[in-house]
Design a protein around this motif. Structure first.
Motif, PDB file in Angstrom:
ATOM      1  N   ASP A   1     122.376 -33.565  13.482  1.00  0.00           N
ATOM      2  CA  ASP A   1     122.260 -33.173  14.891  1.00  0.00           C
ATOM      3  C   ASP A   1     122.387 -31.670  15.056  1.00  0.00           C
ATOM      4  N   ARG A   2     123.331 -31.088  14.341  1.00  0.00           N
ATOM      5  CA  ARG A   2     123.509 -29.631  14.395  1.00  0.00           C
ATOM      6  C   ARG A   2     122.229 -28.918  13.961  1.00  0.00           C
ATOM      7  N   LEU A   3     121.622 -29.379  12.883  1.00  0.00           N
ATOM      8  CA  LEU A   3     120.409 -28.729  12.373  1.00  0.00           C
ATOM      9  C   LEU A   3     119.248 -28.883  13.347  1.00  0.00           C
ATOM     10  N   ARG A   4     119.129 -30.053  13.978  1.00  0.00           N
ATOM     11  CA  ARG A   4     118.064 -30.224  14.978  1.00  0.00           C
ATOM     12  C   ARG A   4     118.271 -29.278  16.153  1.00  0.00           C
ATOM     13  N   TYR A   5     119.532 -29.112  16.555  1.00  0.00           N
ATOM     14  CA  TYR A   5     119.826 -28.202  17.667  1.00  0.00           C
ATOM     15  C   TYR A   5     119.490 -26.763  17.291  1.00  0.00           C
TER      16      TYR A   5
ATOM     17  N   SER B   1     134.056 -35.641  18.890  1.00  0.00           N
ATOM     18  CA  SER B   1     132.992 -35.335  17.940  1.00  0.00           C
ATOM     19  C   SER B   1     131.878 -36.367  18.063  1.00  0.00           C
ATOM     20  N   GLY B   2     130.770 -36.067  17.409  1.00  0.00           N
ATOM     21  CA  GLY B   2     129.709 -37.056  17.212  1.00  0.00           C
ATOM     22  C   GLY B   2     128.662 -37.162  18.287  1.00  0.00           C
ATOM     23  N   LEU B   3     128.674 -36.279  19.316  1.00  0.00           N
ATOM     24  CA  LEU B   3     127.583 -36.321  20.295  1.00  0.00           C
ATOM     25  C   LEU B   3     126.285 -35.932  19.603  1.00  0.00           C
ATOM     26  N   PRO B   4     125.188 -36.591  19.946  1.00  0.00           N
ATOM     27  CA  PRO B   4     123.930 -36.350  19.221  1.00  0.00           C
ATOM     28  C   PRO B   4     123.085 -35.250  19.853  1.00  0.00           C
ATOM     29  N   TRP B   5     122.143 -34.744  19.091  1.00  0.00           N
ATOM     30  CA  TRP B   5     121.106 -33.871  19.637  1.00  0.00           C
ATOM     31  C   TRP B   5     119.749 -34.371  19.146  1.00  0.00           C
ATOM     32  N   PRO B   6     118.812 -34.589  20.101  1.00  0.00           N
ATOM     33  CA  PRO B   6     119.022 -34.595  21.547  1.00  0.00           C
ATOM     34  C   PRO B   6     119.784 -35.836  21.986  1.00  0.00           C
ATOM     35  N   ALA B   7     120.180 -35.881  23.246  1.00  0.00           N
ATOM     36  CA  ALA B   7     121.020 -36.980  23.715  1.00  0.00           C
ATOM     37  C   ALA B   7     120.346 -38.329  23.529  1.00  0.00           C
ATOM     38  N   ASP B   8     119.027 -38.383  23.749  1.00  0.00           N
ATOM     39  CA  ASP B   8     118.345 -39.668  23.692  1.00  0.00           C
ATOM     40  C   ASP B   8     118.087 -40.168  22.277  1.00  0.00           C
TER      41      ASP B   8
ATOM     42  N   HIS C   1     123.899 -15.214  25.446  1.00  0.00           N
ATOM     43  CA  HIS C   1     124.368 -16.120  24.404  1.00  0.00           C
ATOM     44  C   HIS C   1     123.973 -17.540  24.777  1.00  0.00           C
ATOM     45  N   MET C   2     123.572 -18.315  23.784  1.00  0.00           N
ATOM     46  CA  MET C   2     123.076 -19.664  24.025  1.00  0.00           C
ATOM     47  C   MET C   2     123.998 -20.687  23.370  1.00  0.00           C
ATOM     48  N   TYR C   3     124.887 -21.242  24.181  1.00  0.00           N
ATOM     49  CA  TYR C   3     125.723 -22.356  23.751  1.00  0.00           C
ATOM     50  C   TYR C   3     125.579 -23.490  24.763  1.00  0.00           C
ATOM     51  N   GLU C   4     124.363 -23.771  25.128  1.00  0.00           N
ATOM     52  CA  GLU C   4     124.094 -24.831  26.096  1.00  0.00           C
ATOM     53  C   GLU C   4     123.450 -26.017  25.379  1.00  0.00           C
ATOM     54  N   PRO C   5     123.956 -27.211  25.649  1.00  0.00           N
ATOM     55  CA  PRO C   5     125.145 -27.504  26.445  1.00  0.00           C
ATOM     56  C   PRO C   5     126.422 -27.275  25.625  1.00  0.00           C
ATOM     57  N   HIS C   6     127.415 -26.691  26.247  1.00  0.00           N
ATOM     58  CA  HIS C   6     128.679 -26.410  25.581  1.00  0.00           C
ATOM     59  C   HIS C   6     129.351 -27.705  25.115  1.00  0.00           C
ATOM     60  N   SER C   7     129.086 -28.781  25.825  1.00  0.00           N
ATOM     61  CA  SER C   7     129.666 -30.076  25.449  1.00  0.00           C
ATOM     62  C   SER C   7     129.174 -30.526  24.078  1.00  0.00           C
ATOM     63  N   PHE C   8     127.975 -30.070  23.669  1.00  0.00           N
ATOM     64  CA  PHE C   8     127.483 -30.392  22.328  1.00  0.00           C
ATOM     65  C   PHE C   8     127.894 -29.332  21.313  1.00  0.00           C
TER      66      PHE C   8
ATOM     67  N   GLU D   1     124.593 -38.839  30.667  1.00  0.00           N
ATOM     68  CA  GLU D   1     124.034 -38.757  32.027  1.00  0.00           C
ATOM     69  C   GLU D   1     123.192 -37.500  32.199  1.00  0.00           C
ATOM     70  N   GLN D   2     123.643 -36.401  31.621  1.00  0.00           N
ATOM     71  CA  GLN D   2     122.880 -35.152  31.698  1.00  0.00           C
ATOM     72  C   GLN D   2     121.637 -35.192  30.822  1.00  0.00           C
ATOM     73  N   ASN D   3     121.678 -36.046  29.787  1.00  0.00           N
ATOM     74  CA  ASN D   3     120.512 -36.291  28.930  1.00  0.00           C
ATOM     75  C   ASN D   3     119.929 -35.003  28.372  1.00  0.00           C
ATOM     76  N   TRP D   4     120.809 -34.192  27.787  1.00  0.00           N
ATOM     77  CA  TRP D   4     120.360 -32.923  27.254  1.00  0.00           C
ATOM     78  C   TRP D   4     119.342 -33.109  26.138  1.00  0.00           C
ATOM     79  N   GLY D   5     118.288 -32.265  26.201  1.00  0.00           N
ATOM     80  CA  GLY D   5     117.237 -32.306  25.200  1.00  0.00           C
ATOM     81  C   GLY D   5     116.318 -31.112  25.340  1.00  0.00           C
ATOM     82  N   PRO D   6     115.134 -31.174  24.755  1.00  0.00           N
ATOM     83  CA  PRO D   6     114.224 -30.014  24.740  1.00  0.00           C
ATOM     84  C   PRO D   6     113.855 -29.489  26.118  1.00  0.00           C
ATOM     85  N   SER D   7     113.697 -30.361  27.114  1.00  0.00           N
ATOM     86  CA  SER D   7     113.255 -29.876  28.424  1.00  0.00           C
ATOM     87  C   SER D   7     114.322 -29.009  29.085  1.00  0.00           C
TER      88      SER D   7
END
Length: 413
Positions: free
Chosen positions: A361-365, A262-269, A242-249, A310-316
């Motif tokens: 953001d949800r749709l991009r994720y 609420s409101g954290l973006p995807w990707p973080a940057d 199951h893919m819920y990474e990052p769970h914080s998003f 800080e974790q800077n979650w994104g495509p990589s």
């Protein structure tokens, strides 16, 4: 002559093995509400016959009139999905035996055939819930040799027998959902390894052709998958994560009544901590939270916001997660097309802004996760068809019509 016959049989067996494969799956959607959370009596036992009717399920979270006169299951096929992951509470099966269990199996077979008659394949997901504690997933957590595991495995055999009668070209069996055996590395016991291997052997005693979806421990995560040794492998197996990474998003939700998360973006940057903080403050203002409540909320929220950036979650990082699963499969000679992303999704922001991600953001994720899976030819199932919590391919309110933007993110017409 005997030697020639043996060689011919061996060659035939190798040819059959080479051509064996699990049922083909590509793009699926979870159907969770119908056959989970079966109604219970005042004494805490299951109502009998168990499970909600299809009508009760549809009316559970929205007015029945929202559904219109169309056929819900045919609409799933028309959205572009080729299968459903049908989650079923095994509790009523575990609580019954003899004629009552057969009655329950017959009900479930009829439900499966509602989907197959609409041209959909079915992954039959035994998805334990906590509603009746004696028959929750807690029963399998006392070790591989426990009575609970023995009872559960015996129930799985009865389900496999039922599914084979429907047709091994139409159905797959996923005997466990998100097993909570921890820790997630080799420092733990081998109990989950034994349980999964033994369950596969149980099912294979019923049918060599029924597709099985196996899973690792650690909540069905990639971390659990890569700690599994697939010494029970055969060509008719998928391996789930199951893919819920990052769970914080994906699971932005508050801990209390007057809190916001609420409101954290995807990707973080694509945004900044300052923007997220200001947006959250504006939403709390609009909801009428007092200054004291806002200060208390922000003391917690700022920490979560800071960690996320800080974790800077994104495509990589997303690619690295998928690589773990693909590399594990390759190391065991398993093609990536026999991996199975059984769940992924993200909570949509609620109307009051208390929880979830902005839709963009949800749709991009969703698009990013789906593309990573398809890059490695991994079939996937999105969570889910219909629910009131912002993880639904049909709109949450009003007529039960598809969320067209979400379908586009999923690469569906």
């Amino acid at each position: 002559m005997v030697r020639i016959a043996c060689v011919a049989a061996w060659v035939l067996g190798m040819a059959i093995a080479a051509n064996a494969a699990p049922i083909p799956l590509q793009r699926g959607v979870g159907v969770h509400g119908w056959l989970n959370w079966s109604p219970i009596e005042d004494d805490g036992s299951y109502r009998w016959p168990p499970y909600r009717t299809e009508k009760e399920w549809r009316a559970g979270d929205r007015p029945l009139t929202d559904w219109g006169d169309g056929e819900a299951f045919a609409s799933i096929r028309s959205m572009g999905f080729d299968f459903v992951r049908l989650s079923v509470d095994p509790g009523p099966l575990l609580a019954s035996e003899g004629a009552k269990r057969q009655q329950t199996l017959d009900m479930l077979a009829a439900a499966v055939e509602r989907f197959t008659s609409a041209g959909l394949k079915v992954v039959f997901d035994l998805h334990g819930v906590t509603q009746v504690p004696a028959y929750s997933m807690e029963m399998i957590y006392d070790g591989a040799d426990s009575k609970g595991v023995a009872s559960y495995r015996e129930m799985v055999v009865s389900v496999a027998t039922m599914l084979v009668k429907i047709g091994t070209d139409k159905v797959a069996l996923e005997p466990y959902n998100e097993p909570a055996y921890y820790p997630c590395d080799s420092s733990g016991s081998d109990d989950w390894q034994r349980i999964m291997a033994d369950t596969v052997r149980d099912i294979r005693a019923v049918s060599s052709e029924l597709t099985i979806v196996a899973t690792g421990a650690c909540g069905g995560s990639i971390a659990g998958l890569v700690n599994l040794t697939p010494d029970f492998d055969d060509p008719n197996l998928y391996y789930s994560f199951h893919m819920y990474e990052p769970h914080s998003f994906t699971h932005q939700r508050p801990d209390g009544e007057n809190t916001f998360a609420s409101g954290l973006p995807w990707p973080a940057d694509s945004s900044t901590p300052e923007v997220v903080t200001e947006t959250l403050k504006a939403q709390m203002d609009a909801a009428g939270l007092s200054p004291v409540e806002q200060v208390m909320n922000m003391a917690v929220a700022r920490q979560a916001i800071a960690r996320y950036f800080e974790q800077n979650w994104g495509p990589s990082q997303l690619e690295a997660s998928f690589r773990q699963a693909v590399d594990w499969a390759g190391a065991h000679g398993i093609p990536s097309r026999r991996l199975f992303m059984g769940e992924f999704g993200a909570i949509l922001m609620s109307a009051d802004g208390r929880m979830g991600a902005f839709d963009a953001d949800r749709l991009r994720y969703l698009k990013a996760v789906r593309q990573q899976a398809e890059r490695f030819a991994i079939p996937w199932s999105v969570w889910e068809f219909s629910n009131p919590y912002g993880m639904s391919v049909i709109r949450q309110e009003g007529p039960a019509v598809p969320d067209s933007e979400m379908l586009r993110a999923l690469g569906l017409p």
